[in-house]
Design an enzyme around this catalytic site. Structure first.
Site, PDB file in Angstrom:
ATOM      1  N   TYR A 195      44.058  33.274  39.549  1.00  0.00           N
ATOM      2  CA  TYR A 195      43.534  33.772  38.356  1.00  0.00           C
ATOM      3  C   TYR A 195      42.391  32.648  37.627  1.00  0.00           C
ATOM      4  O   TYR A 195      41.934  32.776  36.522  1.00  0.00           O
ATOM      5  CB  TYR A 195      44.454  34.126  37.189  1.00  0.00           C
ATOM      6  CG  TYR A 195      45.208  35.318  37.336  1.00  0.00           C
ATOM      7  CD1 TYR A 195      45.988  35.680  38.452  1.00  0.00           C
ATOM      8  CD2 TYR A 195      44.802  36.559  36.546  1.00  0.00           C
ATOM      9  CE1 TYR A 195      46.635  36.722  38.621  1.00  0.00           C
ATOM     10  CE2 TYR A 195      45.392  37.933  36.943  1.00  0.00           C
ATOM     11  CZ  TYR A 195      46.371  37.806  37.955  1.00  0.00           C
ATOM     12  OH  TYR A 195      46.878  38.835  38.352  1.00  0.00           O
TER      13      TYR A 195
ATOM     14  N   ASP B 142      54.427  44.986  35.940  1.00  0.00           N
ATOM     15  CA  ASP B 142      54.151  46.273  35.765  1.00  0.00           C
ATOM     16  C   ASP B 142      55.223  47.208  36.629  1.00  0.00           C
ATOM     17  O   ASP B 142      55.608  48.340  36.052  1.00  0.00           O
ATOM     18  CB  ASP B 142      52.632  46.640  36.400  1.00  0.00           C
ATOM     19  CG  ASP B 142      51.570  46.678  35.360  1.00  0.00           C
ATOM     20  OD1 ASP B 142      51.577  45.879  34.655  1.00  0.00           O
ATOM     21  OD2 ASP B 142      50.582  47.364  35.574  1.00  0.00           O
TER      22      ASP B 142
ATOM     23  N   ASP C  70      57.409  40.628  48.731  1.00  0.00           N
ATOM     24  CA  ASP C  70      57.574  41.996  49.248  1.00  0.00           C
ATOM     25  C   ASP C  70      59.052  42.443  49.294  1.00  0.00           C
ATOM     26  O   ASP C  70      59.134  43.738  48.694  1.00  0.00           O
ATOM     27  CB  ASP C  70      56.846  42.068  50.432  1.00  0.00           C
ATOM     28  CG  ASP C  70      56.998  41.039  51.423  1.00  0.00           C
ATOM     29  OD1 ASP C  70      57.724  39.964  51.009  1.00  0.00           O
ATOM     30  OD2 ASP C  70      56.951  40.983  52.744  1.00  0.00           O
TER      31      ASP C  70
ATOM     32  N   ASP D 279      51.899  39.461  37.653  1.00  0.00           N
ATOM     33  CA  ASP D 279      51.376  40.663  36.971  1.00  0.00           C
ATOM     34  C   ASP D 279      51.759  41.643  37.720  1.00  0.00           C
ATOM     35  O   ASP D 279      51.734  42.728  36.937  1.00  0.00           O
ATOM     36  CB  ASP D 279      49.772  40.008  37.261  1.00  0.00           C
ATOM     37  CG  ASP D 279      48.724  41.132  36.535  1.00  0.00           C
ATOM     38  OD1 ASP D 279      49.156  41.763  35.879  1.00  0.00           O
ATOM     39  OD2 ASP D 279      47.591  40.950  36.918  1.00  0.00           O
TER      40      ASP D 279
END
Ligand code: NAI
Length: 331
Positions: free
Chosen positions: A122, A230, A202, A226
């Site tokens: 980021y 979600d 993963d 991030d």
């Protein structure tokens, strides 16, 4: 005390109005200084974050923020990323807890994601090598990793949580994620009463979908945080329900995880729950625990009756009716 409040874009002003209506009934010594930022501010003054808004944050230190539309054009940096860097809000904390009467495929979810908020990919350091090749820098530092990992363990300790899991990809990113994992392994020795383990990102995604109850507090670099937060919002019924807080040493910013939902803006259809739960985290932060719990209790009661809920969670009601019902339940 004064709080800086950003009304945001799209459904932002509607959900802010709802949340302030509810908080106003508590008669607390809180005054909200409201500013437009994002698209509306840009249209008015050519800046996504006006100078007065920044001055207000610097004075008040606490921000309640609605979602912002990020103009899709080259050269615009996300307002969210700008604010996190400007205020050094290094810890993004996203508690995903099942809500009563919101149907999901999962039972009792209670997972808190600690996302490092200031570095990783980021930092936006991308170099175009040629028309066919672009490099992006992933920055991981000891300082930023240490403070987010410590924040996760301190939160676990203060809130009676049993386990902290570090999420990484150190098998491939041996140096960068390797550093993050090494620091996690150093810090965990200071917290012998808390179970500490690590998992590759993963596998973490698969395990979260297959067996989420094994997770408690999770800590990770920015990008994984991030994505995984979600995912955890999906476990509790969607983005419209997930609150968050962004904490630094000096400032604190509270916001919903969802975006400005332009598709339903100005129609009184928005669900204010995520921003309301974020405001409850803000009240907890200000030591108004009783008041925060009063709001949560009323919200959970209203969620029992689908007729009072907004469409995104299976109801057919409006944001303003939902808000009025919460206020009725509080008194
Ligand atoms: P979004 O989260 O705004 O919307 C995704 C879907 O969820 C839409 O169908 C929307 O109607 C629904 N939804 C979201 N929040 C809701 C709520 N409170 N009540 C009922 N339904 C809700 O994501 P999208 O469409 O990708 O982004 C829209 C804009 O928001 C973009 O400009 C994006 O950059 C910005 N954004 C801002 C964020 C922030 O300021 N923190 C975070 C994420 C996106």
């Amino acid at each position: 005390m004064k709080i800086t409040c950003f009304e945001g874009d799209g459904i932002g002003p509607e959900i802010v109005a709802s949340v302030l209506r509810i908080i106003d009934t508590l008669d607390l010594d809180l005054e909200f200084e409201k500013f437009p930022i994002g698209q509306r501010a840009y249209d008015a003054c050519g800046k996504l974050i006006p100078d007065e808004a920044i001055e207000s944050i610097k004075r008040n230190k606490i921000v309640l923020k609605a979602p912002i539309t990020t103009p899709i054009a080259k050269g615009f940096r996300s307002v969210n990323v700008q604010l996190r860097l400007l205020l050094d809000l290094y810890a993004n904390i996203r508690p995903a807890k099942s809500l009563p009467n919101v149907e999901t495929r999962y039972g009792n979810i209670d997972i808190v994601v600690f996302r490092e908020n200031t570095e990783d990919l980021y930092i936006g350091d991308e170099t175009v090598i040629s028309d066919d090749e672009v490099h992006a820098i992933k920055k991981i530092t000891r300082k930023a990793s240490k403070r987010i990992i410590k924040a996760a363990f301190e939160y676990a300790k203060a809130n009676g949580r049993k386990k902290v899991t570090c999420v990484h990809k150190a098998n491939i990113l041996k140096k960068s994620d390797g550093l993050f994992l090494d620091i996690f392994n150093e810090i965990k020795t200071d917290y012998p009463d808390i179970i500490a383990n690590d998992i590759i990102v993963d596998n973490a995604c698969m395990q979260l979908v297959m067996n989420p109850s094994q997770f408690d507090v999770m800590v990770m670099p920015n990008l994984y945080g991030d994505i995984l937060s979600d995912l955890t919002s999906g476990l509790i019924g969607g983005l419209g329900l997930l609150p968050s807080m962004n904490l630094g040493d000096e400032y604190a910013l509270f916001e919903a995880v969802h975006g400005s939902a332009p598709d339903i803006a100005n129609k009184d259809l928005a669900n204010p729950t995520a921003l309301l739960l974020s405001a409850c985290l803000m009240l907890d932060h200000l030591n108004y625990h009783e008041e925060a719990n009063k709001i949560r209790k009323a919200l959970f009661k209203v969620l029992e009756n689908k007729e009072d809920c907004t469409r995104d969670i299976g109801g057919n009601s409006t944001c303003s009716h939902f808000t009025s019902r919460i206020i009725e339940e509080m008194y």
